[in-house]
Design a protein around this motif. Structure first.
Motif, PDB file in Angstrom:
ATOM      1  N   UNK A 177       0.828  -1.200   0.000  1.00 36.35           N
ATOM      2  CA  UNK A 177       0.000   0.000   0.000  1.00 36.35           C
ATOM      3  C   UNK A 177       0.868   1.259   0.000  1.00 36.35           C
ATOM      4  N   UNK A 178       1.889   1.268   0.809  1.00 34.67           N
ATOM      5  CA  UNK A 178       2.796   2.413   0.880  1.00 34.67           C
ATOM      6  C   UNK A 178       3.531   2.625  -0.445  1.00 34.67           C
ATOM      7  N   UNK A 179       4.030   1.546  -1.016  1.00 35.24           N
ATOM      8  CA  UNK A 179       4.795   1.642  -2.260  1.00 35.24           C
ATOM      9  C   UNK A 179       3.938   2.155  -3.409  1.00 35.24           C
ATOM     10  N   UNK A 180       2.743   1.631  -3.541  1.00 33.33           N
ATOM     11  CA  UNK A 180       1.874   2.064  -4.636  1.00 33.33           C
ATOM     12  C   UNK A 180       1.427   3.509  -4.450  1.00 33.33           C
ATOM     13  N   UNK A 181       1.190   3.894  -3.199  1.00 33.96           N
ATOM     14  CA  UNK A 181       0.803   5.281  -2.927  1.00 33.96           C
ATOM     15  C   UNK A 181       1.946   6.236  -3.250  1.00 33.96           C
ATOM     16  N   UNK A 182       3.159   5.835  -2.942  1.00 34.18           N
ATOM     17  CA  UNK A 182       4.320   6.683  -3.277  1.00 34.18           C
ATOM     18  C   UNK A 182       4.433   6.892  -4.780  1.00 34.18           C
ATOM     19  N   UNK A 183       3.971   5.903  -5.538  1.00 34.37           N
ATOM     20  CA  UNK A 183       4.025   6.001  -6.995  1.00 34.37           C
ATOM     21  C   UNK A 183       2.828   6.770  -7.561  1.00 34.37           C
ATOM     22  N   UNK A 184       1.960   7.274  -6.691  1.00 34.60           N
ATOM     23  CA  UNK A 184       0.858   8.119  -7.132  1.00 34.60           C
ATOM     24  C   UNK A 184      -0.503   7.473  -7.142  1.00 34.60           C
ATOM     25  N   UNK A 185      -0.593   6.183  -6.764  1.00 34.71           N
ATOM     26  CA  UNK A 185      -1.885   5.510  -6.765  1.00 34.71           C
ATOM     27  C   UNK A 185      -2.749   5.980  -5.605  1.00 34.71           C
ATOM     28  N   UNK A 186      -4.045   5.871  -5.795  1.00 34.79           N
ATOM     29  CA  UNK A 186      -5.011   6.076  -4.709  1.00 34.79           C
ATOM     30  C   UNK A 186      -5.334   4.682  -4.166  1.00 34.79           C
ATOM     31  N   UNK A 187      -4.796   4.387  -3.003  1.00 30.45           N
ATOM     32  CA  UNK A 187      -4.841   3.031  -2.468  1.00 30.45           C
ATOM     33  C   UNK A 187      -6.056   2.833  -1.571  1.00 30.45           C
ATOM     34  N   UNK A 188      -6.703   1.690  -1.734  1.00 28.65           N
ATOM     35  CA  UNK A 188      -7.777   1.277  -0.840  1.00 28.65           C
ATOM     36  C   UNK A 188      -7.234   0.124  -0.008  1.00 28.65           C
ATOM     37  N   UNK A 189      -7.033   0.360   1.276  1.00 31.29           N
ATOM     38  CA  UNK A 189      -6.433  -0.628   2.178  1.00 31.29           C
ATOM     39  C   UNK A 189      -7.531  -1.462   2.821  1.00 31.29           C
ATOM     40  N   UNK A 190      -7.495  -2.770   2.572  1.00 25.54           N
ATOM     41  CA  UNK A 190      -8.538  -3.681   3.054  1.00 25.54           C
ATOM     42  C   UNK A 190      -7.936  -4.718   3.993  1.00 25.54           C
ATOM     43  N   UNK A 191      -8.561  -4.915   5.140  1.00 24.75           N
ATOM     44  CA  UNK A 191      -8.190  -5.980   6.078  1.00 24.75           C
ATOM     45  C   UNK A 191      -9.344  -6.155   7.052  1.00 24.75           C
ATOM     46  N   UNK A 192      -9.356  -7.284   7.750  1.00 27.99           N
ATOM     47  CA  UNK A 192     -10.428  -7.529   8.709  1.00 27.99           C
ATOM     48  C   UNK A 192     -10.339  -6.580   9.896  1.00 27.99           C
ATOM     49  N   UNK A 193      -9.123  -6.177  10.253  1.00 25.25           N
ATOM     50  CA  UNK A 193      -8.911  -5.341  11.426  1.00 25.25           C
ATOM     51  C   UNK A 193      -8.914  -3.865  11.039  1.00 25.25           C
ATOM     52  N   UNK A 194      -9.701  -3.077  11.741  1.00 22.41           N
ATOM     53  CA  UNK A 194      -9.786  -1.652  11.428  1.00 22.41           C
ATOM     54  C   UNK A 194      -8.734  -0.846  12.156  1.00 22.41           C
ATOM     55  N   UNK A 195      -8.591  -1.093  13.468  1.00 20.15           N
ATOM     56  CA  UNK A 195      -7.717  -0.254  14.289  1.00 20.15           C
ATOM     57  C   UNK A 195      -6.622  -1.089  14.945  1.00 20.15           C
ATOM     58  N   UNK A 196      -5.692  -0.400  15.600  1.00 20.87           N
ATOM     59  CA  UNK A 196      -4.582  -1.079  16.236  1.00 20.87           C
ATOM     60  C   UNK A 196      -3.385  -1.158  15.307  1.00 20.87           C
ATOM     61  N   UNK A 197      -2.315  -1.774  15.789  1.00 16.10           N
ATOM     62  CA  UNK A 197      -1.069  -1.826  15.029  1.00 16.10           C
ATOM     63  C   UNK A 197      -1.227  -2.567  13.710  1.00 16.10           C
ATOM     64  N   UNK A 198      -2.148  -3.541  13.662  1.00 19.06           N
ATOM     65  CA  UNK A 198      -2.352  -4.323  12.438  1.00 19.06           C
ATOM     66  C   UNK A 198      -3.635  -3.939  11.724  1.00 19.06           C
TER      67      UNK A 198
END
Length: 246
Positions: free
Chosen positions: A22-43
């Motif tokens: 997600x970080x790498x693609x965003x640095x390249x200019x993409x608009x990233x949609x980050x998906x995971x089961x966990x919303x908050x916390x370190x993960x």
């Protein structure tokens, strides 16, 4: 494929390779949609979005369970409506169930691994495809593993899920390429993540484990430069990144 302003959905983006991607693609200019089961916390995906924004990128958090067909469909519709289009998908969500023999894997563990790693990728691809087609095509990267073709580590359920994922890549590319969708499986090396450290302990340096950022750079390189030539097959991070130091 150009990444500037492209909307790329990354599943499993709460930590490890997913967050690095997600970080790498965003640095390249993409608009990233980050998906995971966990919303908050370190993960959680909120932390991933915060890291992207701190680096000057653009991202949105979408907590979701890739095993939930209706939830995944609603996610893709929500993103398409909010962002205007969807241009790519990185299927990175996965679970391992640890190192265990075939006779030690419970039916519930088998189902969890297959439902997340294989069925989850299918559901995301199936739900994203109509939006990718409307956008004129795009790239789907399925994060596979050497366990798809080699035994002796992790567990058979994990290997079966990744072998199935590679067959999904092959079949999806054959059917969807006419619509401009390119599907590729990317196989990372052993990577220094929380999951690997939980399996092998803190001595991952003895495994010559790579950093997650190496695979993230390979994802970007694959999407931008090599998707067409590698579509329908499996490419390793080592192949893509040959000549680049870890």
């Amino acid at each position: 494929m150009e990444l500037q302003d492209a909307v790329i959905i990354v599943t499993g983006a709460g930590r490890g390779i997913g967050r690095a991607t997600a970080l790498e693609l965003a640095r390249a200019g993409a608009r990233v949609v980050a998906v995971a089961r966990t919303a908050h916390g370190e993960s959680g995906v909120a932390a991933t979005v915060a890291a992207v924004e701190a680096a000057g990128g653009r991202a949105r958090a979408e907590p979701a369970d890739v095993r939930d067909a209706e939830g995944v469909k609603a996610l893709m519709e929500r993103v398409a409506e909010a962002e205007g289009h969807i241009d790519g998908l990185v299927n990175g969500a996965a679970v391992f169930a640890g190192e265990r023999g075939l006779l030690d894997i419970s039916p519930d563990q088998w189902s969890e691994v297959l439902d997340t790693n294989l069925t989850g990728a299918f559901l995301c691809l199936r739900a994203a495809a109509p939006h990718l087609i409307r956008a004129g095509g795009g790239v789907v990267v399925n994060m596979t593993s050497g366990a798809a073709v080699r035994t002796g580590f992790l567990n058979v359920a994990y290997g079966v899920s990744k072998a199935g994922l590679d067959r999904l890549t092959q079949g999806a590319d054959a059917e969807l390429r006419k619509d401009g969708i390119l599907c590729v499986s990317l196989s990372p090396p052993v990577t220094r993540t929380e999951t690997v450290e939980a399996i092998y302990g803190s001595g991952t340096e003895d495994l010559y484990a790579a950093e997650p950022e190496r695979t993230a750079r390979a994802v970007r390189k694959l999407i931008v430069h090599h998707a067409a030539e590698r579509a329908g097959g499996v490419v390793t991070v080592r192949e893509l990144m040959e000549g680049e130091a870890d």
